[in-house]
Design a protein around this motif. Structure first.
Motif, mmCIF file in Angstrom:
data_model
loop_
_atom_site.group_PDB
_atom_site.id
_atom_site.type_symbol
_atom_site.label_atom_id
_atom_site.label_comp_id
_atom_site.label_asym_id
_atom_site.label_seq_id
_atom_site.Cartn_x
_atom_site.Cartn_y
_atom_site.Cartn_z
ATOM 1 N N LYS A 57 1.006 6.923 7.035
ATOM 2 C CA LYS A 57 -0.081 6.296 6.446
ATOM 3 C C LYS A 57 -1.389 5.928 7.316
ATOM 4 O O LYS A 57 -1.086 6.021 8.766
ATOM 5 C CB LYS A 57 0.263 5.053 5.703
ATOM 6 C CG LYS A 57 1.220 5.267 4.642
ATOM 7 C CD LYS A 57 1.902 3.952 3.963
ATOM 8 C CE LYS A 57 2.540 4.203 2.734
ATOM 9 N NZ LYS A 57 2.988 2.868 2.162
ATOM 10 N N HIS A 59 2.299 2.814 -9.995
ATOM 11 C CA HIS A 59 2.225 1.240 -9.521
ATOM 12 C C HIS A 59 0.476 0.866 -10.147
ATOM 13 O O HIS A 59 0.183 -0.325 -9.729
ATOM 14 C CB HIS A 59 1.939 1.171 -8.097
ATOM 15 C CG HIS A 59 3.191 1.508 -7.410
ATOM 16 N ND1 HIS A 59 4.003 0.720 -7.781
ATOM 17 C CD2 HIS A 59 3.394 2.036 -6.346
ATOM 18 C CE1 HIS A 59 5.233 0.938 -6.974
ATOM 19 N NE2 HIS A 59 4.710 1.847 -6.058
ATOM 20 N N LEU A 118 -4.167 -0.766 -2.201
ATOM 21 C CA LEU A 118 -3.213 0.334 -1.828
ATOM 22 C C LEU A 118 -4.029 1.625 -1.893
ATOM 23 O O LEU A 118 -4.152 2.378 -0.876
ATOM 24 C CB LEU A 118 -2.120 0.509 -2.936
ATOM 25 C CG LEU A 118 -1.095 1.756 -2.551
ATOM 26 C CD1 LEU A 118 -0.599 1.516 -1.005
ATOM 27 C CD2 LEU A 118 0.092 1.623 -3.567
ATOM 28 N N ARG A 141 14.508 7.188 3.821
ATOM 29 C CA ARG A 141 14.343 5.966 3.461
ATOM 30 C C ARG A 141 15.077 5.109 4.319
ATOM 31 O O ARG A 141 14.554 3.870 4.787
ATOM 32 C CB ARG A 141 15.064 5.688 1.897
ATOM 33 C CG ARG A 141 14.373 6.405 0.935
ATOM 34 C CD ARG A 141 12.789 6.146 0.413
ATOM 35 N NE ARG A 141 13.073 4.670 -0.096
ATOM 36 C CZ ARG A 141 12.019 3.956 -0.482
ATOM 37 N NH1 ARG A 141 10.867 4.770 -0.741
ATOM 38 N NH2 ARG A 141 11.832 2.894 -1.137
ATOM 39 N N THR A 193 10.274 -1.693 2.849
ATOM 40 C CA THR A 193 8.929 -1.900 2.445
ATOM 41 C C THR A 193 8.276 -2.952 3.190
ATOM 42 O O THR A 193 7.101 -2.516 3.777
ATOM 43 C CB THR A 193 8.869 -1.964 1.008
ATOM 44 O OG1 THR A 193 9.593 -1.194 0.023
ATOM 45 C CG2 THR A 193 7.248 -2.036 0.533
ATOM 46 N N ARG A 210 9.040 1.058 10.050
ATOM 47 C CA ARG A 210 8.365 0.031 9.611
ATOM 48 C C ARG A 210 8.573 -1.221 10.433
ATOM 49 O O ARG A 210 7.590 -2.017 10.592
ATOM 50 C CB ARG A 210 8.613 -0.429 8.078
ATOM 51 C CG ARG A 210 7.944 0.519 7.257
ATOM 52 C CD ARG A 210 8.494 0.660 5.887
ATOM 53 N NE ARG A 210 7.539 1.484 4.921
ATOM 54 C CZ ARG A 210 8.071 1.767 3.536
ATOM 55 N NH1 ARG A 210 9.324 1.493 3.055
ATOM 56 N NH2 ARG A 210 7.163 2.500 3.036
ATOM 57 N N VAL A 255 3.110 -5.590 4.584
ATOM 58 C CA VAL A 255 3.759 -4.841 3.267
ATOM 59 C C VAL A 255 2.961 -3.593 2.931
ATOM 60 O O VAL A 255 3.639 -2.907 2.356
ATOM 61 C CB VAL A 255 4.326 -6.070 2.284
ATOM 62 C CG1 VAL A 255 3.212 -6.460 1.798
ATOM 63 C CG2 VAL A 255 5.322 -5.295 1.326
ATOM 64 N N GLY A 256 1.754 -3.801 3.035
ATOM 65 C CA GLY A 256 0.820 -2.829 2.569
ATOM 66 C C GLY A 256 0.606 -1.929 3.361
ATOM 67 O O GLY A 256 0.916 -0.625 3.118
ATOM 68 N N ASN A 266 2.182 -0.233 5.986
ATOM 69 C CA ASN A 266 3.416 -0.201 6.362
ATOM 70 C C ASN A 266 3.886 1.331 6.945
ATOM 71 O O ASN A 266 4.984 1.603 6.778
ATOM 72 C CB ASN A 266 4.488 -0.637 5.222
ATOM 73 C CG ASN A 266 4.557 0.057 3.875
ATOM 74 O OD1 ASN A 266 3.623 1.263 3.989
ATOM 75 N ND2 ASN A 266 5.343 -0.188 3.170
HETATM 76 N N1 UDP Z 1 2.982 -2.337 -1.655
HETATM 77 C C1 UDP Z 1 1.746 -3.228 -1.456
HETATM 78 N N2 UDP Z 1 2.171 -4.550 -1.692
HETATM 79 C C2 UDP Z 1 3.591 -4.900 -2.367
HETATM 80 C C3 UDP Z 1 4.520 -3.800 -2.516
HETATM 81 C C4 UDP Z 1 4.136 -2.511 -2.194
HETATM 82 O O1 UDP Z 1 0.793 -2.964 -0.915
HETATM 83 O O2 UDP Z 1 3.830 -5.917 -2.631
HETATM 84 C C5 UDP Z 1 2.590 -0.912 -1.267
HETATM 85 C C6 UDP Z 1 3.215 -0.439 0.305
HETATM 86 O O3 UDP Z 1 2.156 0.266 1.027
HETATM 87 C C7 UDP Z 1 4.369 0.331 -0.329
HETATM 88 C C8 UDP Z 1 3.611 1.110 -1.709
HETATM 89 O O4 UDP Z 1 2.975 -0.009 -1.886
HETATM 90 O O5 UDP Z 1 4.846 1.156 0.558
HETATM 91 C C9 UDP Z 1 4.591 1.552 -2.582
HETATM 92 O O6 UDP Z 1 5.555 0.584 -2.923
HETATM 93 P P1 UDP Z 1 7.124 0.799 -3.305
HETATM 94 O O7 UDP Z 1 7.585 -0.379 -3.750
HETATM 95 O O8 UDP Z 1 6.983 1.952 -3.832
HETATM 96 O O9 UDP Z 1 7.617 0.863 -1.811
HETATM 97 P P2 UDP Z 1 8.182 2.112 -0.744
HETATM 98 O O10 UDP Z 1 8.918 3.028 -1.682
HETATM 99 O O11 UDP Z 1 6.948 2.666 -0.261
HETATM 100 O O12 UDP Z 1 9.213 1.325 0.089
#
Ligand code: UDP
Length: 140
Positions: A11, A54, A63, A87, A93, A104, A111-112, A114
């Protein structure tokens, strides 16, 4: 055990900090093979489609803005149980919950922001790979 392919994104927070190689080192150390890779600039439309699942979430706008803020690196990773394995290599996440040694935990800023995306199922991996790669770009 099944040989699988999964889809990965390094990212913008990671490409901005010149961490492509450092992320790739963790991927390869885990036994996953990078069988396709390219650096691209996502369009807003591409980012909105990619994260369409999302679109009702409060963080969706942020995002999408983040994902188009810098180039990204898209990849296809191959290996035994590649979907679940990647994963694990990425970690949770929220980096605050990510295990030691994961992408990560090592690199994510929040969290965003990441650092990595990895498909959450084999079915989604196939859909996501097809969004960014044609068959002859993937060399196993
Ligand atoms: N994300 C975010 N805030 C949140 C949850 C997710 O900005 O509270 C963003 C983050 O970049 C994450 C992506 O949205 O990787 C997709 O979320 P998902 O729950 O699918 O997580 P991932 O599969 O990437 O672990």
């Amino acid at each position: 055990m099944a040989l699988e392919r999964t889809f990965s994104i390094i990212k913008p927070d990671a490409t901005r900090r010149n961490l492509t190689g450092a992320v790739n080192a963790l991927i390869e150390k885990a036994g996953l093979r990078i069988v396709a890779q390219k650096r691209i600039q996502l369009t807003r439309a591409q980012a909105e489609t990619f994260y369409g699942v999302h679109k009702e979430r409060p963080f969706f706008g942020e995002l999408v803005d983040f994902m188009i803020s810098e180039p990204i690196v898209v990849q296809v990773l191959e290996g035994e149980n590649a979907v679940a394995k990647y994963r694990e290599v990425m970690g949770a996440t929220n980096p605050a919950n990510a295990a030691e040694g994961t992408i990560r935990k090592e690199f994510a800023l929040s969290v965003g922001e990441n650092s990595a995306h990895g498909s959450d199922s084999l079915e989604n991996a196939q859909i996501e790979i097809a969004q960014f790669f044609s068959g002859n770009e993937i060399v196993g």
